[in-house]
Design a protein around this motif. Structure first.
Motif: not given
Length: 325
Positions: A21-35
């Motif tokens: 996952a990648a962390l969105d520095p603006v929202t603080g949310q984790a973006i899941v990238l793969t299964d």
């Protein structure tokens, strides 16, 4: 001497699969990238995430093969296979390397083979780390370097013929340890892992200048491996003196300086069950000695988990500083 059953990919995935996952520095949310994947490596590749992951491969020895893909760290688009992996930088790139304080290796003749002593500089008060090695085997990096204290790594190949006696083996160990100690200033502890732990405790029992010991995952009662062990191919009933001489529990009354024992609760090596350390701890204390026992939950014969290594780093450093003042 025993059968090892390798886990299948689903078994591994149940234990260690992760969702990159990648962390969105603006929202603080984790973006899941793969299964969920069993991941071996992550790296940056031109602003995208490169990763290597496991797939089933019944033909390979391990039952696994490794594939790679890239994915946008923004989560847009599907993961794409990639043919060429990014180059891993050499460990010295970008980091100036200081000149070594000591020679990279000192050769010590133990009467039959050449032992190799490697100095890793650090604060005064050192640990002599013993490793049972084959003649000519390349030196390995010892543990305890993260304590900040000096570590002298001794690769000790033993000449152990089929008719070996205690008198034959004793000088190979003790004379070599004393020769290694002569190259180090200040107080010193001794340590080792597995059979190296046995050698370290043997040295502690016979070299009064040593301040104490740090041992990992050892076999301390050789009567529990009565049909042979390490270099010794004779049975207990054929060479009882050898079995007793290399059973630390037999000479626990001579371990009159502090001993730190670390053992994983999931050590599946038949010779080094965690009970070995428990019983030696009891034997040392029963004889009026000082010991500390660390049982690491879930650890095997070697210690890989970050939580364990961080915990041990503190324990090792405290032990060195406490008993070398």
């Amino acid at each position: 001497m025993y059968v090892k059953f390798l886990p299948t990919l689903p078994e591994l995935a149940a234990l260690i699969a992760a969702r990159p996952a990648a962390l969105d520095p603006v929202t603080g949310q984790a973006i899941v990238l793969t299964d969920p994947l069993v991941v071996r490596r992550l790296a940056d590749l031109s602003g995208e995430l490169y990763l290597e992951y496991a797939e089933d491969d019944p033909v390979s020895d391990s039952g696994l093969s490794w594939s790679s893909l890239t994915v946008s760290v923004g989560g847009s688009g599907s993961p794409r296979p990639v043919a060429e992996a990014p180059r891993e930088p050499a460990p010295w790139e970008g980091t100036p390397v200081s000149e070594p304080t000591h020679p990279p290796g000192i050769s010590i003749d133990n009467g039959y083979h050449q032992a190799t002593l490697t100095h890793h500089p650090g604060r005064l008060a050192a640990v002599l780390w013993l490793r049972d090695a084959r003649p000519g085997e390349q030196a390995t990096v010892p543990p305890l370097l993260d304590t900040g204290h000096a570590v002298a790594s001794l690769e000790l190949p033993l000449h152990w013929p089929a008719d070996a006696t205690v008198e034959y083996l004793h000088p190979q160990i003790i004379d070599t340890v004393r020769a290694a100690m002569a190259t180090v200033d200040g107080p010193m502890l001794v340590g080792g892992h597995s059979f190296g732990a046995t050698l370290a405790l043997y040295a502690l029992a016979h070299v009064p200048e040593l301040r104490g010991a740090i041992v990992h995952s050892g076999c301390y009662n050789r009567t529990l491996t009565p049909t042979g062990w390490q270099h010794e191919k004779r049975h207990l009933w054929q060479a009882p003196d050898i079995y007793r001489a290399f059973s630390a529990i037999e000479f626990a009354h001579k371990l009159d300086r502090p001993v730190l024992l670390a053992h994983g609760t999931n050590d599946t090596n038949p010779a080094t069950a965690p009970e070995q350390s428990v019983e030696l701890y009891r034997a040392i204390v029963a004889n009026g000695g000082t010991a500390r026992l660390l049982l690491l939950p879930g650890a095997g014969h070697a210690f890989y988990y970050a939580e364990h290594t961080a915990f041990l780093s503190i324990e090792h450093r405290d032990w060195i500083e406490r008993w070398t003042r």
